[in-house]
Design an enzyme around this catalytic site. Sequence first.
Site, PDB file in Angstrom:
ATOM      1  N   HIS A   1      -0.045  -5.619   1.122  1.00  0.00           N
ATOM      2  CA  HIS A   1      -0.327  -5.675  -0.315  1.00  0.00           C
ATOM      3  C   HIS A   1      -1.823  -5.571  -0.559  1.00  0.00           C
ATOM      4  CE1 HIS A   1      -0.254  -7.022  -4.506  1.00  0.00           C
ATOM      5  NE2 HIS A   1       1.019  -6.683  -4.478  1.00  0.00           N
TER       6      HIS A   1
ATOM      7  N   ASP B   1       8.699  -6.091  -2.794  1.00  0.00           N
ATOM      8  CA  ASP B   1       9.588  -4.927  -2.824  1.00  0.00           C
ATOM      9  C   ASP B   1      10.523  -4.863  -1.626  1.00  0.00           C
ATOM     10  OD1 ASP B   1       8.853  -3.766  -5.241  1.00  0.00           O
ATOM     11  OD2 ASP B   1       6.977  -3.112  -4.365  1.00  0.00           O
TER      12      ASP B   1
HETATM   13  N1  CMC Z   1       2.515  -0.225   7.430  1.00  0.00           N
HETATM   14  C1  CMC Z   1       1.680   0.037   8.424  1.00  0.00           C
HETATM   15  N2  CMC Z   1       0.343  -0.120   8.357  1.00  0.00           N
HETATM   16  C2  CMC Z   1      -0.136  -0.556   7.195  1.00  0.00           C
HETATM   17  C3  CMC Z   1       0.688  -0.843   6.099  1.00  0.00           C
HETATM   18  C4  CMC Z   1       2.076  -0.683   6.249  1.00  0.00           C
HETATM   19  N3  CMC Z   1       2.898  -0.938   5.247  1.00  0.00           N
HETATM   20  N4  CMC Z   1      -0.080  -1.263   5.069  1.00  0.00           N
HETATM   21  C5  CMC Z   1      -1.335  -1.241   5.508  1.00  0.00           C
HETATM   22  N5  CMC Z   1      -1.383  -0.805   6.797  1.00  0.00           N
HETATM   23  C6  CMC Z   1      -2.569  -0.739   7.651  1.00  0.00           C
HETATM   24  C7  CMC Z   1      -3.444   0.460   7.300  1.00  0.00           C
HETATM   25  O1  CMC Z   1      -3.090   1.588   8.063  1.00  0.00           O
HETATM   26  C8  CMC Z   1      -4.802  -0.061   7.606  1.00  0.00           C
HETATM   27  O2  CMC Z   1      -4.983  -0.027   9.009  1.00  0.00           O
HETATM   28  P1  CMC Z   1      -6.463   0.232   9.645  1.00  0.00           P
HETATM   29  O3  CMC Z   1      -7.330  -0.878   9.151  1.00  0.00           O
HETATM   30  O4  CMC Z   1      -6.257   0.243  11.107  1.00  0.00           O
HETATM   31  O5  CMC Z   1      -6.907   1.567   9.076  1.00  0.00           O
HETATM   32  C9  CMC Z   1      -4.732  -1.545   7.233  1.00  0.00           C
HETATM   33  O6  CMC Z   1      -3.347  -1.883   7.364  1.00  0.00           O
HETATM   34  C10 CMC Z   1      -5.191  -1.832   5.808  1.00  0.00           C
HETATM   35  O7  CMC Z   1      -4.481  -0.941   4.943  1.00  0.00           O
HETATM   36  P2  CMC Z   1      -4.961  -0.438   3.512  1.00  0.00           P
HETATM   37  O8  CMC Z   1      -4.296   0.847   3.217  1.00  0.00           O
HETATM   38  O9  CMC Z   1      -6.450  -0.531   3.424  1.00  0.00           O
HETATM   39  O10 CMC Z   1      -4.373  -1.575   2.602  1.00  0.00           O
HETATM   40  P3  CMC Z   1      -4.281  -1.467   1.051  1.00  0.00           P
HETATM   41  O11 CMC Z   1      -4.578  -2.821   0.559  1.00  0.00           O
HETATM   42  O12 CMC Z   1      -5.066  -0.356   0.488  1.00  0.00           O
HETATM   43  O13 CMC Z   1      -2.754  -1.069   0.853  1.00  0.00           O
HETATM   44  C11 CMC Z   1      -0.508  -1.109   0.258  1.00  0.00           C
HETATM   45  C12 CMC Z   1      -1.825  -1.874   0.260  1.00  0.00           C
HETATM   46  C13 CMC Z   1       0.552  -1.962  -0.466  1.00  0.00           C
HETATM   47  C14 CMC Z   1      -0.673   0.214  -0.511  1.00  0.00           C
HETATM   48  C15 CMC Z   1      -0.082  -0.833   1.718  1.00  0.00           C
HETATM   49  O14 CMC Z   1       0.019  -2.048   2.438  1.00  0.00           O
HETATM   50  C16 CMC Z   1       1.209  -0.034   1.803  1.00  0.00           C
HETATM   51  O15 CMC Z   1       1.167   1.190   1.761  1.00  0.00           O
HETATM   52  N6  CMC Z   1       2.374  -0.721   1.961  1.00  0.00           N
HETATM   53  C17 CMC Z   1       3.649  -0.044   1.995  1.00  0.00           C
HETATM   54  C18 CMC Z   1       4.109   0.317   0.588  1.00  0.00           C
HETATM   55  C19 CMC Z   1       4.579  -0.887  -0.200  1.00  0.00           C
HETATM   56  O16 CMC Z   1       5.355  -1.712   0.283  1.00  0.00           O
HETATM   57  N7  CMC Z   1       4.123  -0.990  -1.452  1.00  0.00           N
HETATM   58  C20 CMC Z   1       4.501  -2.081  -2.363  1.00  0.00           C
HETATM   59  C21 CMC Z   1       3.402  -3.030  -2.568  1.00  0.00           C
HETATM   60  S1  CMC Z   1       3.855  -4.427  -3.588  1.00  0.00           S
HETATM   61  C22 CMC Z   1       3.842  -3.744  -5.179  1.00  0.00           C
HETATM   62  C23 CMC Z   1       3.611  -4.731  -6.259  1.00  0.00           C
HETATM   63  O17 CMC Z   1       2.844  -5.682  -6.125  1.00  0.00           O
HETATM   64  O18 CMC Z   1       4.169  -4.531  -7.308  1.00  0.00           O
END
Ligand code: CMC
Length: 421
Positions: free
Chosen positions: A297, A355
Amino acid sequence: MGEHAAELPLLSGTLGPDVVDIRKLTTELGVFTYDPSYGETASCRSAITFIDGDKGILLHRGYPIEQLASKASFVETAYLLLYGELPTEQKYQEFRWDLKEHALLHEQIRNFFNGFRRDAHPMAILCGTVAALSAFYHDGVDISNAASRDLSARRLIAKVPTIAAWAYKYTQGEPFVYPDDELSFPENFLSMLFARPSARYQVNPILARALDRIFILHADHEQNASTSTVRLVGSTGSNPFACIAAGIAALWGPAHGGANEAVLNMLTQIGTRENIPGFIEKVKSRESGVRLMGFGHRVYKSFDPRAKILQQTYHEVVAELGLSHDPMFDLATELERIASHDEYFVQRRLYPNVDFYSGLILRALGIPTSMFTVLFAVARTVGWVSQWREMIEEPGQRIGRPRQLYVGAQQRDFVPFADRK
Ligand code: CMC
């Protein structure tokens, strides 16, 4: 800061870090700030919802989400978000009955549905029909009048579920089911989705409670993309129906409201427990951008408090429906276990988010994946109208208007066709 040095005041809220007040930056220093995607910018003052992502805290009007999810109903939570205080028993009953009164749609709105193809996405039907409400409820579009704003807010909370359920019925080719005053908010929604003239629909109270929890947990989440959209559109003086339709459009995107659908697609793709290690390896090697959907998240970095509540609800639903042998349950449990032990996920603080469980619960309730984002919109309408009202009532409210860092051509003179290369 060199030649641009200036003293900027700090503003303190009731909770959370102080905020640098940059409102005089341009007039005093001739510069402005660059913050694409607004990760560092507070776009408004708000007294509705507070999130502390590091500690996994979510408060609505000061009340922890855990307490609301276990002790309040969705309608009670809606009253709280809208008016700032928990309702007295009498106010709660009045509000509940008022929502029932408004749940009916103007009969002519039925005609709108026939304009859509049967295979239309229910979000398209919802978005279009909610915008069209402004053509029916003229007495609610005067945003300068507090009573009129309140009327529109209540109408939207009450009518969006009916439109949502009818969008589903329309795509199924089934007759519309009218709201039933005898039923609670979640029971009525399930009835409008699943009842048929040929068979009386018996609502299971455990499933209705699970749906109510999903509604509570999705009711508001401070200044996310769709809420910010509603505020921005509303700041122009647009009518509330148009504002909420814009919020629905923003929610539609897979980066926002579509993630629980993606969780189910991922589980279906994995298929069986034996395929999990291979899938996890793909995620960890970041092959073609595969992610473990429903994990991680942007804001919650220790845990998502909503996920904890829904995990328990999911287990209740599985027990009630006897789904412990469902392959989806097996897959979900195993993925949870792996993610909580595997160094890759632990190090990056990737926990199940709301989710992950909401998709599984909705599937168990028999709700098709194309309706997941629609249900999110039903719940979030409460947050949108609350935030919209707060924005309109803010003294000195002005139209929202971000600036930009221009990177285009310098000024140059027009060239006639004959001289162009
Ligand atoms: N699976 C695998 N690796 C992940 C994931 C995941 N779901 N999420 C983050 N990472 C890794 C990412 O590759 C990165 O690794 P590194 O530091 O080695 O490059 C690290 O974790 C940090 O990731 P980020 O992309 O900087 O994190 P973010 O805060 O920008 O992304 C997110 C948050 C929700 C977009 C992401 O975790 C994601 O894509 N999750 C899967 C989709 C999902 O479940 N979305 C629903 C979120 S809840 C919605 C709501 O609140 O309404």
